[in-house]
Design an enzyme around this catalytic site. Sequence first.
Site, PDB file in Angstrom:
ATOM      1  N   SER A 214       0.866  -1.118   0.192  1.00  0.00           N
ATOM      2  CA  SER A 214      -0.119  -0.052   0.049  1.00  0.00           C
ATOM      3  C   SER A 214       0.918   1.374  -0.157  1.00  0.00           C
ATOM      4  CB  SER A 214      -0.914  -0.080   1.211  1.00  0.00           C
ATOM      5  OG  SER A 214      -2.241   0.802   0.799  1.00  0.00           O
ATOM      6  N   ASP A 330      -8.757  -5.753  -5.633  1.00  0.00           N
ATOM      7  CA  ASP A 330      -8.383  -4.493  -4.860  1.00  0.00           C
ATOM      8  C   ASP A 330      -9.218  -3.394  -5.308  1.00  0.00           C
ATOM      9  OD1 ASP A 330      -7.513  -2.676  -3.197  1.00  0.00           O
ATOM     10  OD2 ASP A 330      -5.096  -3.134  -3.562  1.00  0.00           O
ATOM     11  N   HIS A 361      -7.095  -6.045  -1.099  1.00  0.00           N
ATOM     12  CA  HIS A 361      -5.957  -5.253  -0.913  1.00  0.00           C
ATOM     13  C   HIS A 361      -4.822  -5.838  -0.194  1.00  0.00           C
ATOM     14  CE1 HIS A 361      -3.931  -1.316  -0.862  1.00  0.00           C
ATOM     15  NE2 HIS A 361      -3.788  -1.389   0.380  1.00  0.00           N
TER      16      HIS A 361
END
Length: 612
Positions: A214, A330, A361
């Site tokens: 991320s 995601d 994710h």
Amino acid sequence: MTFILKLNILALFTLISISVIAQEKAVPVFKEGEAQVVEDFNTPKKWIRHDLFVETTFDTDGDGKLDRMHVDVTRPYQTDTEGLKLPVIYESSPYYAGVAPDVEGLFWDVKHELGEIGKERVHPEVVRKGNRPIISNSQIATWVPRSYIVVHSSSPGTGLSQGAPTVGGDNESLAPKAVIDWLNGRAKGYTEPYGNEEVKAYWSTGKVGMTGTSYNGTIPLAAATTGVEGLEVIIPVAPNTSYYHYYRSNGLVRSPGGYLGEDIDVLYDYIHSGDESKRAHNNTKIRDTEMKNGMDRITGDYNDFWAGRDYLNDMKPMKAALLMSHGFNDWNVMPEHSYRIYKKAKEMGLETSIYYHQLGHGGPPPVSMMNKWFTHYLHGIDNGIENESNKAWIVREDDKMENPTPYKDFPNPDAEDITLYLTSAAPEVGGLTTTKIPNQNTETLIDNFSFNGEALAKAEITSHRLLYVTPKLSKDIHISGVPKITVKLASSKPAANLSVWLVSLPWNEGRKVKITDNIITRGWADPQNNKSMTNGEPLELGKFYEITFNLQPDDQVIKAGQQIGLMIFSSDKDFTLHPKPGTKLAIDLDGTSLILPIVGGSEAFKDAIFID
């Protein structure tokens, strides 16, 4: 003679002892192209762990001094006792010192008309977690025993790192660059944030690999775009590669999945855990000026502010090898983020591969795959990864994450675009066919954000969406690539949301539902941006406009017995703004079509259509 003989024997014994000691020095071990766990390095109680502060080339907190980044190091003790030098695996993050609390009003209000702005949001303060000498323990247990040194750093304006968070600004690229420069002896490190006692990275070979998930996956790409010497390989996992694409979509103000009302200034507040005495200056300069003037929640257009936070625009100096990782489902950091960078890196001739899975994710590549990449680029072991003919590794729908299927590339080279056209039946379900039928009706939907996408897809009859489906598939269909849609529409208001879902029907429900069962892919756009992403114009009421945009990349097998459905609607409850219900969108079916990349092309698609 006896005395001389004894001396010679003693000398020989000493030489043998020195030789044995030299042979017993701990060294990296490699097998089948991977760095192995070395027991001499697998000694956590003996690891040397220390923190320091690396000086950067910028001053973003306005104190007249170059900002210093807080860095921690974990390395085998042999880097001191035996003079061992090892390569570095490095992760940087804005999250190590904690984040803002999830208070009411943190996110922007989304319940208002398009072209307006919701009520002002609140700005919570981050209560910084203690002055920890060790920033993070991630990566350490995996890589230190495998003959690496692990380094972490807090990004600017977070934790004990000085400066201001900019959420994609230049300092977030230059900060990790400074750390890599320090690991190569080109920048200065200090024992204290304001002290003068230097720290040298005498234990570093200078070769660095970066990874993270991320935001932590964005920073490796940010560092790589500087072209810094020594950064040999990056493995970003679900990285945010453009903050425009994260908070906007084709001119539309759109939230990331799971965080309705989030925007770039929300993320700024969320991570701003740095020095409390510097926060007022940072807020005024960054959040309340640069972001407020640039983020533009009114039009959602692409502008210089967003262009400066789009790493695709900065890739020219990049030379690090790239193993990209992402999930096709995601809906937070969407799969376009990885694909656009992967595609550009290939065009630049960089060593590149991509790992995709079918979940949401996060989700790094298998450790074995990461190991081979780090082993090759950091230890210099010739394990052949740069010569592999397969560049894409995709976890199929029913497989485990550690068992991806190799493909020559993504999109699958055997995929061909087919064009599907719409046949009318609203408010019921229309058809989706390879044959274009002329003189179709114009069909109308009525916006109402209170119905979410799942409810609309499951409804047999509703005026709040238009749905067009293929015949039932008699064989599996393999979609691979980037679907594209063209919609010809007219609006009853000067602005409207436009949302598109590609779904697999019938909708599967129950505890055994997989993330791949129902939603194939999605896309959103602002019809005002039908000509330009940088200059949207109000719609003339009743006038038809044509807008073309990509849906999210995907590689998915749709099973026999299912139908592929194209759903067109307006406000997407979980992603878009929520204007007052009632906006009408008229869709010209003759001017609307879907391009779908199918492995095997039109022949495979036609072969899979069930014929009564």
